[in-house]
Structures are given as C-alpha cells and as structure tokens.
Design a protein around this motif. Structure first.
Motif, PDB file in Angstrom:
ATOM      1  N   GLN A 123       0.834  -1.203   0.000  1.00  0.00           N
ATOM      2  CA  GLN A 123       0.000   0.000   0.000  1.00  0.00           C
ATOM      3  C   GLN A 123       0.869   1.252   0.000  1.00  0.00           C
ATOM      4  OE1 GLN A 123      -2.683  -0.461   3.388  1.00  0.00           O
ATOM      5  NE2 GLN A 123      -4.335  -1.025   1.972  1.00  0.00           N
ATOM      6  N   ALA A 124       0.305   2.328  -0.494  1.00  0.00           N
ATOM      7  CA  ALA A 124       1.009   3.609  -0.492  1.00  0.00           C
ATOM      8  C   ALA A 124       1.445   3.962   0.929  1.00  0.00           C
ATOM      9  CB  ALA A 124       0.116   4.703  -1.055  1.00  0.00           C
ATOM     10  N   GLY A 125       2.694   4.439   1.019  1.00  0.00           N
ATOM     11  CA  GLY A 125       3.265   4.752   2.318  1.00  0.00           C
ATOM     12  C   GLY A 125       4.051   3.615   2.927  1.00  0.00           C
ATOM     13  N   GLY A 126       3.932   2.444   2.343  1.00  0.00           N
ATOM     14  CA  GLY A 126       4.622   1.271   2.860  1.00  0.00           C
ATOM     15  C   GLY A 126       6.055   1.170   2.365  1.00  0.00           C
TER      16      GLY A 126
ATOM     17  N   VAL B 210      13.172   9.622  -6.403  1.00  0.00           N
ATOM     18  CA  VAL B 210      13.275   8.694  -5.267  1.00  0.00           C
ATOM     19  C   VAL B 210      14.209   9.188  -4.168  1.00  0.00           C
ATOM     20  CG1 VAL B 210      12.823   6.766  -6.818  1.00  0.00           C
ATOM     21  CG2 VAL B 210      15.192   7.301  -6.161  1.00  0.00           C
ATOM     22  N   LYS B 211      14.853  10.318  -4.394  1.00  0.00           N
ATOM     23  CA  LYS B 211      15.770  10.849  -3.378  1.00  0.00           C
ATOM     24  C   LYS B 211      15.026  11.048  -2.067  1.00  0.00           C
ATOM     25  CE  LYS B 211      19.040  13.156  -6.455  1.00  0.00           C
ATOM     26  NZ  LYS B 211      19.551  14.448  -6.968  1.00  0.00           N
ATOM     27  N   ASP B 212      15.685  10.748  -0.978  1.00  0.00           N
ATOM     28  CA  ASP B 212      15.142  10.888   0.386  1.00  0.00           C
ATOM     29  C   ASP B 212      14.102   9.838   0.731  1.00  0.00           C
ATOM     30  OD1 ASP B 212      15.145  14.439  -0.139  1.00  0.00           O
ATOM     31  OD2 ASP B 212      16.710  13.205   0.773  1.00  0.00           O
TER      32      ASP B 212
ATOM     33  N   LEU C 169       6.503   4.551  -0.181  1.00  0.00           N
ATOM     34  CA  LEU C 169       6.194   4.215  -1.571  1.00  0.00           C
ATOM     35  C   LEU C 169       4.931   4.910  -2.043  1.00  0.00           C
ATOM     36  CD1 LEU C 169       7.255   0.500  -1.478  1.00  0.00           C
ATOM     37  CD2 LEU C 169       8.070   2.168  -3.145  1.00  0.00           C
ATOM     38  N   LYS C 170       4.936   5.273  -3.319  1.00  0.00           N
ATOM     39  CA  LYS C 170       3.824   5.965  -3.946  1.00  0.00           C
ATOM     40  C   LYS C 170       3.314   5.130  -5.112  1.00  0.00           C
ATOM     41  CE  LYS C 170       6.122  10.403  -3.034  1.00  0.00           C
ATOM     42  NZ  LYS C 170       6.652  11.648  -3.664  1.00  0.00           N
TER      43      LYS C 170
ATOM     44  N   VAL D  38       7.058  -4.377  -8.787  1.00  0.00           N
ATOM     45  CA  VAL D  38       6.673  -3.638  -7.583  1.00  0.00           C
ATOM     46  C   VAL D  38       5.374  -2.902  -7.900  1.00  0.00           C
ATOM     47  CG1 VAL D  38       7.263  -1.725  -6.046  1.00  0.00           C
ATOM     48  CG2 VAL D  38       9.022  -3.378  -6.725  1.00  0.00           C
ATOM     49  N   THR D  39       4.354  -3.163  -7.107  1.00  0.00           N
ATOM     50  CA  THR D  39       3.055  -2.529  -7.301  1.00  0.00           C
ATOM     51  C   THR D  39       2.660  -1.835  -6.012  1.00  0.00           C
ATOM     52  OG1 THR D  39       2.395  -4.241  -8.882  1.00  0.00           O
ATOM     53  CG2 THR D  39       0.650  -2.873  -7.939  1.00  0.00           C
ATOM     54  N   VAL D  40       2.351  -0.543  -6.130  1.00  0.00           N
ATOM     55  CA  VAL D  40       1.960   0.249  -4.976  1.00  0.00           C
ATOM     56  C   VAL D  40       0.508   0.673  -5.167  1.00  0.00           C
ATOM     57  CG1 VAL D  40       2.487   2.243  -3.534  1.00  0.00           C
ATOM     58  CG2 VAL D  40       4.325   1.071  -4.771  1.00  0.00           C
ATOM     59  N   SER D  41      -0.346   0.266  -4.266  1.00  0.00           N
ATOM     60  CA  SER D  41      -1.767   0.576  -4.367  1.00  0.00           C
ATOM     61  C   SER D  41      -2.126   1.749  -3.473  1.00  0.00           C
ATOM     62  CB  SER D  41      -2.593  -0.647  -3.982  1.00  0.00           C
ATOM     63  OG  SER D  41      -2.363  -0.983  -2.623  1.00  0.00           O
ATOM     64  N   LEU D  42      -3.265   2.382  -3.804  1.00  0.00           N
ATOM     65  CA  LEU D  42      -3.725   3.519  -2.993  1.00  0.00           C
ATOM     66  C   LEU D  42      -4.283   3.044  -1.657  1.00  0.00           C
ATOM     67  CD1 LEU D  42      -5.456   5.624  -5.777  1.00  0.00           C
ATOM     68  CD2 LEU D  42      -3.440   6.277  -4.444  1.00  0.00           C
TER      69      LEU D  42
END
Length: 123
Positions: free
Chosen positions: A13-16, A63-65, A85-86, A119-123
């Motif tokens: 998930q986003a933020g993970g 992706v910096k920081d 992650l976004k 890599v899959t980032v979900s909302l």
C-alpha cells in the motif's frame, strides 16, 4: 558470464516499504557498479539508484530521500530499501551490474541485467 538474481518485489500500500535484493553469480569477476532501474508501462527505463564498489551513490530525482541503495561487496549483492512508496513507483525493477570478468585467460568488460521484479503500490 555474470548472472543477476533479484528478489523482494511485491504488492504494497502507499506509504509502505519494500526491500529489493540482487545477487551476482558467476566465476572470476569483479563488479564496478551495481544499480536499479525501473520501467513502468508505456515509459522508458529510468535510473532509480546506483552504487560503485567504493560506495558512491547516485539516485533518480523522484526517489531521493525515500530510497536507499546499499551493497555488500563480499556477497556481490546490492539492496534497495524503498520507503514511503507511492503509486507512481509502480514498475518492473531491474538490477544492473557492470564490471570485469575473466574468460579464456583474458579480462573483459561485462554488463548484465536481472530478469526484473514487479513492484506494485496501491492507494
């Protein structure tokens, strides 16, 4: 030749966070730089992060920081720690290595790519 084996992709998930690993295997080789690239559908492959044998790093602006690349020279392994992650980080991530290898008693240059990990980032 030198082969790269990647692991650690998945759905988050986003933020993970996720951690990718890439190990180089082969015989009689030395690696100068290792790195991660990514390619999203319909987009060009882009640099995520790279690291030299001396530890110098380079990151893509997006992706910096958030991402950190590290390397274990003794294990010929590179890691990518991805935090915060976004959804726009969704892509296939490819490991890359460049260096020198011994073949027929002569040293030559090599450049190798891994098979890619999703890599899959979900909302």
């Amino acid at each position: 030749q030198v082969q790269l084996v990647e692991s650690g992709g998945g759905l988050v998930q986003a933020g993970g966070s996720l951690r990718l690993s890439c190990a180089a295997t082969g015989s009689a080789f030395s690696i100068n730089s290792m790195g991660w690239y990514r390619q999203a559908p319909g987009k060009q492959r882009e640099l995520v992060a790279a690291i030299t044998s001396g530890g110098r790093t380079n990151y893509g602006d997006s992706v910096k920081d958030r991402f950190t690349i590290s390397r274990d020279n003794a294990k010929n392994t590179v890691y990518l720690q991805m935090n915060s992650l976004k959804p726009e980080d969704t892509a296939v991530y490819y490991c890359n290595a460049e260096g020198r290898y011994l073949r027929d008693y002569r040293w030559g240059d090599f450049g190798s790519w891994g098979q890619g990990t999703q890599v899959t980032v979900s909302l």
